[in-house]
Design a protein around this motif. Structure first.
Motif, PDB file in Angstrom:
ATOM      1  N   ASN A   1      37.423  44.878  36.789  1.00 23.08           N
ATOM      2  CA  ASN A   1      36.338  45.690  37.352  1.00 23.08           C
ATOM      3  C   ASN A   1      35.400  46.186  36.259  1.00 23.08           C
ATOM      4  O   ASN A   1      34.173  46.121  36.362  1.00 23.08           O
ATOM      5  CB  ASN A   1      36.923  46.894  38.092  1.00 23.08           C
ATOM      6  N   VAL A   2      36.013  46.718  35.185  1.00 18.95           N
ATOM      7  CA  VAL A   2      35.226  47.257  34.074  1.00 18.95           C
ATOM      8  C   VAL A   2      34.420  46.147  33.407  1.00 18.95           C
ATOM      9  O   VAL A   2      33.251  46.339  33.036  1.00 18.95           O
ATOM     10  CB  VAL A   2      36.153  47.961  33.061  1.00 18.95           C
ATOM     11  N   LEU A   3      35.018  44.963  33.253  1.00 20.07           N
ATOM     12  CA  LEU A   3      34.326  43.840  32.631  1.00 20.07           C
ATOM     13  C   LEU A   3      33.127  43.403  33.467  1.00 20.07           C
ATOM     14  O   LEU A   3      32.057  43.100  32.927  1.00 20.07           O
ATOM     15  CB  LEU A   3      35.291  42.671  32.442  1.00 20.07           C
ATOM     16  N   THR A   4      33.276  43.354  34.773  1.00 26.85           N
ATOM     17  CA  THR A   4      32.160  42.989  35.653  1.00 26.85           C
ATOM     18  C   THR A   4      30.998  43.952  35.476  1.00 26.85           C
ATOM     19  O   THR A   4      29.824  43.543  35.393  1.00 26.85           O
ATOM     20  CB  THR A   4      32.619  42.981  37.121  1.00 26.85           C
TER      21      THR A   4
ATOM     22  N   VAL B   1      43.167  39.456  31.879  1.00 24.73           N
ATOM     23  CA  VAL B   1      42.094  40.075  32.672  1.00 24.73           C
ATOM     24  C   VAL B   1      41.307  38.989  33.397  1.00 24.73           C
ATOM     25  O   VAL B   1      40.974  39.120  34.580  1.00 24.73           O
ATOM     26  CB  VAL B   1      41.163  40.916  31.774  1.00 24.73           C
ATOM     27  N   LEU B   2      41.042  37.902  32.699  1.00 22.70           N
ATOM     28  CA  LEU B   2      40.297  36.805  33.303  1.00 22.70           C
ATOM     29  C   LEU B   2      41.131  36.082  34.355  1.00 22.70           C
ATOM     30  O   LEU B   2      40.590  35.541  35.327  1.00 22.70           O
ATOM     31  CB  LEU B   2      39.849  35.819  32.225  1.00 22.70           C
ATOM     32  N   ASP B   3      42.455  36.098  34.193  1.00 25.06           N
ATOM     33  CA  ASP B   3      43.337  35.401  35.128  1.00 25.06           C
ATOM     34  C   ASP B   3      43.435  36.109  36.483  1.00 25.06           C
ATOM     35  O   ASP B   3      44.008  35.552  37.425  1.00 25.06           O
ATOM     36  CB  ASP B   3      44.736  35.253  34.528  1.00 25.06           C
ATOM     37  N   THR B   4      42.890  37.306  36.589  1.00 22.50           N
ATOM     38  CA  THR B   4      42.898  37.984  37.881  1.00 22.50           C
ATOM     39  C   THR B   4      41.973  37.299  38.876  1.00 22.50           C
ATOM     40  O   THR B   4      42.098  37.483  40.084  1.00 22.50           O
ATOM     41  CB  THR B   4      42.445  39.451  37.744  1.00 22.50           C
ATOM     42  N   GLY B   5      41.024  36.510  38.368  1.00 22.86           N
ATOM     43  CA  GLY B   5      40.087  35.826  39.252  1.00 22.86           C
ATOM     44  C   GLY B   5      38.968  36.717  39.750  1.00 22.86           C
ATOM     45  O   GLY B   5      38.166  36.300  40.595  1.00 22.86           O
ATOM     46  N   GLY B   6      38.901  37.927  39.239  1.00 26.83           N
ATOM     47  CA  GLY B   6      37.897  38.864  39.730  1.00 26.83           C
ATOM     48  C   GLY B   6      36.691  39.016  38.824  1.00 26.83           C
ATOM     49  O   GLY B   6      35.925  39.972  38.966  1.00 26.83           O
TER      50      GLY B   6
ATOM     51  N   SER C   1      48.047  50.011  43.714  1.00 31.49           N
ATOM     52  CA  SER C   1      47.372  49.977  42.428  1.00 31.49           C
ATOM     53  C   SER C   1      47.317  48.572  41.845  1.00 31.49           C
ATOM     54  O   SER C   1      48.064  47.687  42.227  1.00 31.49           O
ATOM     55  CB  SER C   1      48.078  50.902  41.432  1.00 31.49           C
ATOM     56  N   TYR C   2      46.411  48.377  40.907  1.00 38.16           N
ATOM     57  CA  TYR C   2      46.321  47.099  40.225  1.00 38.16           C
ATOM     58  C   TYR C   2      47.608  46.793  39.475  1.00 38.16           C
ATOM     59  O   TYR C   2      48.058  45.659  39.419  1.00 38.16           O
ATOM     60  CB  TYR C   2      45.152  47.101  39.236  1.00 38.16           C
TER      61      TYR C   2
ATOM     62  N   ALA D   1      45.241  44.890  34.416  1.00 39.10           N
ATOM     63  CA  ALA D   1      44.360  43.726  34.363  1.00 39.10           C
ATOM     64  C   ALA D   1      43.299  43.764  35.460  1.00 39.10           C
ATOM     65  O   ALA D   1      42.135  43.442  35.225  1.00 39.10           O
ATOM     66  CB  ALA D   1      45.187  42.443  34.478  1.00 39.10           C
ATOM     67  N   GLY D   2      43.683  44.159  36.659  1.00 38.87           N
ATOM     68  CA  GLY D   2      42.706  44.230  37.749  1.00 38.87           C
ATOM     69  C   GLY D   2      41.648  45.283  37.507  1.00 38.87           C
ATOM     70  O   GLY D   2      40.463  45.076  37.748  1.00 38.87           O
TER      71      GLY D   2
END
Length: 344
Positions: free
Chosen positions: A18-21, A39-44, A118-119, A13-14
């Protein structure tokens, strides 16, 4: 407008965040990106109207299944898949994606090669916590070990670090004939498990019948539940009853050794235990199957095989002590071993 899918698995997810950003920066303002909710719940990830959150399940769902569920919600046969994995040369997320899912008996075994930074490891130490079975406060107390009780004892040590569950840790200490000043560290994720272990040592001299001793603890702490012995565990439990009857005075004598009791979760934060390790002398460390947590809430009983984390943990213990440190388990397990009569 183009529809994009980001089929990141939950342990990545983390990395997926990164990839989504990066994808938000590279796509057009009218494009839509369908993303698993975790993925969204990671807050990143920055907020964006272009992101469509999709519930793909919280369990161990493989990438192809995640992609199929995203594609179904997107209702676009031409949707473009964004790779959820960074390349080997991308230093932000490490190198590649390593896991495999296979079955041992009725169990689904998920091997996750996650190192401590790692994530995947971050997720395992975070959102996964509430899904572990038989761990933590509120779970029944293990008065009997489900691990093989007929383990060979270590050689004499200066420091013993053992889990509070069952008699196995105490057996390993006593049968190694420790010196009177040998230091003992007893740890567990569950404070009630520590309370039970403390009770056993304090009262072992008064009672040679292990079942009666457990009944005395239950009478003193009626709000707690003791885990029942399952049918396929009875032979192993009998060994424990027999051993206690012959060694109950030796268990009571451990009161004279310096004992430190620590509540700790080795997967989330091992430092409370690691900080107790001496840099000199011989050390024995028993962590049993902590790096093989069982999960509940799944359609199929699931076990996480965290061998990379286990290897890192052992290396850290050795680094803080010496190369002659003794462990139980003695080697990192490469496969789940099921007894012949296991219900699984």
């Amino acid at each position: 407008m183009t529809t994009f899918l980001l089929p990141s698995e939950i342990w990545d997810a983390g990395r997926g965040a990164n990839v989504l950003t990066n994808a938000l920066a590279d796509t057009q303002p009218t494009d839509l990106i369908f993303v698993p909710g975790y993925v969204l719940d990671t807050g990143g990830v920055p907020q964006s109207a272009r992101i469509i959150r999709v519930d793909v399940g919280e369990g161990f769902v493989s990438q192809d299944v995640v992609e199929a569920r995203l594609r179904k919600i997107a209702e676009d046969p031409n949707a473009v898949v964004i790779s959820p994995r960074l390349t080997k040369n991308d230093t932000k997320g490490g190198s590649g994606h390593n896991h495999r899912v296979h079955h041992v008996g009725k169990l689904k075994v998920v091997t996750v090669d996650a190192d401590a930074g790692s994530y995947r490891a971050q997720w395992l130490r975070g959102s996964c916590q509430g899904k572990w079975i038989d761990y933590g406060a509120g779970q029944p107390i293990f008065t009997y070990n489900t691990n093989n009780f007929d383990e060979a004892s270590p050689s004499k040590c200066d420091t013993y670090v053992v889990v509070a569950s069952g008699l196995l840790g105490l057996k390993m200490i006593i049968e190694s004939s420790p010196d009177p000043d040998a230091r003992i560290v007893i740890f567990d994720i569950n404070q009630h498990q520590l309370d039970w272990s403390h009770f056993v040592i304090e009262h072992a001299g008064e009672e040679r019948d292990f079942t009666a001793l457990n009944a005395a603890f239950q009478a003193e702490r009626p709000e707690l539940s003791l885990r029942a012995v399952l049918p396929h565990e009875r032979a192993n439990a009998k060994m424990q009853n027999d051993w206690f009857a012959n060694h109950h005075r030796s268990v009571a004598a451990l009161r004279d050794n310096p004992i430190t009791w620590i509540r700790a979760n080795l997967l989330h934060d091992p430092n409370p235990v690691l900080s107790q390790l001496p840099p000199e002398g011989q050390t024995f460390f028993m962590y049993l199957d902590i790096f093989l947590p069982w999960l509940h809430g799944e359609a199929t009983p699931t076990v996480l095989d965290l061998r990379q984390l286990a290897a890192e943990f052992r290396a850290e213990v050795i680094d803080r002590t010496n190369s002659e440190t003794q462990f139980l388990p003695r080697e990192i397990a490469h496969e789940i071993q099921l007894p012949e009569h296991s219900p699984w």
